[in-house]
Motif scaffolding. Structure first.
Motif, short mmCIF file in Angstrom:
data_model
loop_
_atom_site.label_atom_id
_atom_site.label_comp_id
_atom_site.label_asym_id
_atom_site.label_seq_id
_atom_site.Cartn_x
_atom_site.Cartn_y
_atom_site.Cartn_z
N PRO A 328 0.77 -1.24 0.00
CA PRO A 328 0.00 0.00 0.00
C PRO A 328 0.80 1.29 0.00
N TRP A 329 2.16 1.28 0.03
CA TRP A 329 2.84 2.55 0.27
C TRP A 329 3.76 3.03 -0.84
N PHE A 330 4.08 2.24 -1.84
CA PHE A 330 5.02 2.67 -2.86
C PHE A 330 4.35 3.49 -3.96
N ASN A 331 5.17 4.30 -4.62
CA ASN A 331 4.72 5.04 -5.79
C ASN A 331 5.32 4.38 -7.03
N ASP A 332 5.45 5.07 -8.14
CA ASP A 332 6.02 4.49 -9.35
C ASP A 332 7.51 4.80 -9.41
N TRP A 333 8.30 3.76 -9.67
CA TRP A 333 9.76 3.87 -9.73
C TRP A 333 10.25 3.33 -11.06
N GLY A 334 11.31 3.96 -11.58
CA GLY A 334 11.83 3.58 -12.89
C GLY A 334 12.33 2.16 -12.95
N ARG A 335 13.22 1.79 -12.05
CA ARG A 335 13.80 0.45 -12.08
C ARG A 335 12.71 -0.61 -11.96
N ASP A 336 11.83 -0.45 -10.98
CA ASP A 336 10.78 -1.44 -10.76
C ASP A 336 9.86 -1.57 -11.97
N THR A 337 9.53 -0.41 -12.55
CA THR A 337 8.64 -0.42 -13.71
C THR A 337 9.25 -1.20 -14.86
N LEU A 338 10.51 -0.94 -15.15
CA LEU A 338 11.15 -1.56 -16.30
C LEU A 338 11.38 -3.05 -16.09
N ILE A 339 11.67 -3.46 -14.86
CA ILE A 339 11.81 -4.89 -14.58
C ILE A 339 10.46 -5.59 -14.66
N ALA A 340 9.42 -4.91 -14.21
CA ALA A 340 8.08 -5.51 -14.21
C ALA A 340 7.42 -5.51 -15.59
N LEU A 341 7.86 -4.61 -16.46
CA LEU A 341 7.16 -4.39 -17.72
C LEU A 341 7.00 -5.64 -18.60
N PRO A 342 8.02 -6.47 -18.76
CA PRO A 342 7.82 -7.67 -19.60
C PRO A 342 6.68 -8.55 -19.10
N GLY A 343 6.59 -8.74 -17.78
CA GLY A 343 5.51 -9.57 -17.25
C GLY A 343 4.16 -8.89 -17.30
N LEU A 344 4.12 -7.60 -16.96
CA LEU A 344 2.84 -6.89 -16.89
C LEU A 344 2.27 -6.56 -18.27
N ALA A 345 3.15 -6.28 -19.24
CA ALA A 345 2.65 -5.79 -20.53
C ALA A 345 3.00 -6.68 -21.71
N LEU A 346 4.21 -7.19 -21.80
CA LEU A 346 4.58 -8.01 -22.96
C LEU A 346 3.93 -9.38 -22.89
N THR A 347 3.99 -10.01 -21.73
CA THR A 347 3.37 -11.33 -21.57
C THR A 347 1.88 -11.28 -21.82
N THR A 348 1.25 -10.18 -21.43
CA THR A 348 -0.21 -10.06 -21.55
C THR A 348 -0.64 -9.47 -22.89
N GLY A 349 0.32 -9.18 -23.77
CA GLY A 349 -0.04 -8.64 -25.07
C GLY A 349 -0.45 -7.19 -25.05
N ARG A 350 -0.11 -6.47 -23.99
CA ARG A 350 -0.48 -5.05 -23.90
C ARG A 350 0.68 -4.21 -24.42
N PHE A 351 0.93 -4.35 -25.71
CA PHE A 351 2.12 -3.76 -26.31
C PHE A 351 2.08 -2.24 -26.33
N GLU A 352 0.89 -1.65 -26.44
CA GLU A 352 0.80 -0.20 -26.47
C GLU A 352 1.20 0.40 -25.13
N ILE A 353 0.84 -0.30 -24.04
CA ILE A 353 1.25 0.17 -22.72
C ILE A 353 2.76 0.08 -22.58
N ALA A 354 3.34 -1.04 -23.03
CA ALA A 354 4.79 -1.19 -22.98
C ALA A 354 5.47 -0.09 -23.80
N LYS A 355 4.95 0.14 -24.98
CA LYS A 355 5.54 1.16 -25.86
C LYS A 355 5.43 2.54 -25.22
N GLY A 356 4.26 2.83 -24.66
CA GLY A 356 4.06 4.14 -24.04
C GLY A 356 5.00 4.37 -22.88
N LEU A 357 5.19 3.34 -22.07
CA LEU A 357 6.09 3.48 -20.93
C LEU A 357 7.54 3.65 -21.37
#
Length: 684
Positions: A328-357
């Motif tokens: 419940p306490w973290f905000n958005d961080w660069g390192r975390d976002t980029l490490i998480a992005l393949p699982g959150l967006a590429l694996t799920t086919g949400r390529f526009e979100i990955a591209k936007g980020l």
């Protein structure tokens, strides 16, 4: 107190706002509440509606359904004794009952992520929580509801002071609130209901106690304001819907200053309340949208998809997507976002979100560094990470492999060149390429710019100045990506072929030099990689998971025979059912329990604590170098944790290094969910 079910639930709205609490319905954290609104998405998160106390009356009998902790450890009322069931899927649902009656409550937070191209001011975003009660019984009942409200930063607690008052204005089926204190006006919001009669009153409830904050050595008391009571007559089968919503209606905006209603006088609070439980109902309220379902029909991937969706949110300051690192306490961080992005967006086919980020992060590149935190409007981002830029390159490569979006490469290659030139010439924190071996190094006092970044009193707990192993594994992979990209771009008819071919050759030569220099990390005595080569060329022989991380990247510069030996050591010393320990247990600096105040917790953060996101690194490396789908651990404990422990339907940030590996830290972490989703999307 220990008998109460203190596992947690979470709802989010795609804007950074959230609602969360416990299964027993008691608040145990500062961060528990039913409407914690991101006033400037996803930032400025503010608790407005803590909860609603409910009392059910039938004839001359009454039952208080709430559960609260108070200072001194008292629990009152004890509504958990009447709580018969809780379900998280598809939405949080509680059922309280006795022999002749049953009351069901469901909570939903609708998704407010704006439509593509929609431009909104912060106060125009849809930020609301719906609460619905359903009564079943043989007789007419009266339901009395007391909202408990606040207006404070979600990290802090509210304290009753004479200057703090809550103005309210009541209309036929709604009441409008705004906190006021010595000229300060708080956040306007409204509570509406589908039926019932609301009467204003105004009482402080003092000294709510938050045991989880006590365990963390933080402030653990809070005062909440009860502005009034809603009384509803219910016939068997009746439903009552409440909506807590940010902002005013047009009617309220037309009222002039000073017409907000009356400021209520402070009074002695009533005696705290006591017990109650669930029904399986088709949710009466539409669910927020979820990411695309996978081809698998297994419930685990679908539940993971829903969990992943909670972290992707809209950031107003950049008019695009970002990733909340954890609730419940973290905000958005660069390192975390980029490490998480393949699982959150590429694996799920949400390529526009990955591209936007990727595009957004690239646009903030400065000094060759990708920011580790996004800025709010008017503020500068923080460039305090050596690896965010390298993770950006790695994730861009994975995106291009998945999409073959070579037009996107044309613009993003310019960002890569910024990073490459800055690292070559030298940049902040004395980050530069060592000309003698081609490795990336850094040296700056009293900072920590790798992912092991805990600092106490200006002193890093895990000092890693010099050449950390995973940083140079990322650097090698980046040079391999660049070699491929320059060659690809050279095929474009309008490209400067000679220039790109020259760049390609240089990247290739540097990659070969780095690959050769990576052998400096091999420790034949331990059959493991040194963790860091210090600026004065000392070798850090601690057994850490960074060696496994170095083997998990798309391009790997280590030979298979070394990799397999490293993985065997990691399996024996670091691997747990929930991830990898951050330090081997036989190390004298190992700390096996992540408990106590912030100093004790920060001391243990990277000194033995298990990090769940690293399970993905171990899987990638193990399956690469052993060429097998089988894994040397059982998934069942992690799946049990995901479904039935800590925060139901999510994965904790960290776990104790020592068995039984108690979940700790943020109860829902983006990269933890993302790495597990990557595996199950492929294998289930």
């Amino acid at each position: 107190m220990e008998s109460l079910d203190r596992r947690e639930w979470l709802l989010t709205n795609g804007l950074g706002s959230f609602a969360c609490g416990t299964l027993c319905d008691a608040r145990t954290r500062t961060y528990h509440g039913w409407l914690i609104a991101a006033l400037n998405p996803p930032s400025e998160r503010t608790l407005l509606l803590s909860h609603v106390e409910a009392t059910l009356e039938i004839g001359v009998k009454s039952w208080e359904l709430g559960t609260n902790f108070w200072s001194g450890g008292k629990v009152a009322p004890s509504g958990y004794r009447l709580l018969r069931s809780f379900t998280i899927d598809p939405i949080p649902t509680w059922v309280w009952s006795e022999e002749n009656w049953q009351l069901t409550r469901q909570i939903v937070m609708p998704n407010g992520y704006p439509k593509e191209g929609e431009e909104l001011l912060p106060n125009q975003f849809e930020q609301r929580t719906w609460i619905e009660y359903v009564y079943q019984g043989k007789e007419t009942a009266i339901l009395r509801l007391k909202p408990l409200i606040a207006d404070r930063n979600f990290h802090h607690q509210q304290t009753a002071i004479p200057e703090l008052k809550f103005s309210q204005k009541v209309s036929e089926n709604s009441v409008f609130f705004q906190a006021i204190s010595q000229g300060w006006q708080g956040t306007p919001w409204q509570l509406t209901w589908s039926k019932g009669n609301y009467q204003t009153s105004g009482y402080w409830y003092w000294n709510y106690y938050y045991p989880e904050e006590k365990l963390r050595g933080l402030g653990d008391r809070e005062d909440l304001w009860n502005p009034g009571e809603l009384t509803v007559i219910l016939q068997p089968g009746d439903r009552l819907t409440l909506e807590a919503k940010l902002g005013w209606t047009e009617e309220m905006r037309r009222w002039g200053d000073g017409e907000m209603g009356r400021d209520l006088d402070l009074e002695t609070p009533p005696i705290p309340l006591p017990p109650h439980p669930p029904t399986s109902l088709t949710p009466p309220i539409p669910l927020p949208p979820h990411p695309p379902t996978s081809s698998s029909q297994s419930p685990i991937p679908n539940q993971l998809l829903r969990a992943a969706d909670q972290f992707i949110v809209y950031r107003h300051s950049i008019s695009g997507p970002t990733v909340i690192a954890g609730y419940p306490w973290f905000n958005d961080w660069g390192r975390d976002t980029l490490i998480a992005l393949p699982g959150l967006a590429l694996t799920t086919g949400r390529f526009e979100i990955a591209k936007g980020l990727l595009e957004t992060f690239g646009s903030y590149c400065k000094y060759g560094l990708i920011p580790n935190t996004f800025p709010d409007q008017g503020n500068e981002p923080f460039y305090n990470s050596i690896d965010a830029s390298l993770w950006w390159i790695e994730t861009l490569g994975l995106y291009l492999e998945a999409t073959e979006d070579w037009d996107f490469l044309v613009t993003q290659y310019l960002v890569f060149r910024q990073i490459y030139k800055a690292f070559s010439a030298g940049t902040l924190f004395n980050i530069h390429i060592d000309a003698t071996d081609g490795l990336l190094t850094w040296d700056a006092p009293n900072v920590a710019i790798t992912w092991m970044d805990a600092v106490i009193g200006g002193k890093p707990i895990t000092p890693r100045c010099g050449k950390p192993v995973e940083i140079n594994a990322l650097w090698y992979s980046a040079l391999c990506w660049a070699t491929k990209w320059a060659e690809k771009l050279a095929t474009n008819p309008s490209a400067n072929v000679e220039k790109l071919c020259t760049q390609r050759d240089r990247y290739f030569q540097q990659a070969e030099q780095v690959k050769k220099s990576l052998q400096k990390y091999w420790n034949p005595h331990q059959q493991y990689f040194y963790d860091t080569i210090t600026p004065d060329d000392k070798l850090d022989a601690k057994i850490r998971p960074n060696a496994v991380l170095a083997l998990s990247l798309y391009h790997c510069g280590f030979p298979p025979e070394q990799a397999r030996q490293v993985l065997q050591i990691a399996r024996d010393k670091l691997l747990t059912p929930y991830g990898l320990r951050s330090l081997a247990p036989d190390d004298p600096d190992y700390i096996g329990s992540y408990t106590g105040d912030s100093i004790h917790r920060d001391s243990a953060y990277h000194q033995g604590t298990v990090w769940s996101w690293l399970i993905g690194c171990f899987i990638n490396a193990w399956q690469r170098f052993y060429d097998t789908e089988s894994l040397p651990f059982d998934w069942q404990p992690m799946l049990e944790h995901f479904q039935n422990q800590a925060c139901l339907g999510s994965v904790s940030e960290i776990f104790d290094g020592d068995p039984p590996h108690t979940p700790q830290g943020a109860f829902a972490q983006a990269w933890s969910v993302a790495e597990i989703l990557r595996y199950f999307a492929k294998h289930k």
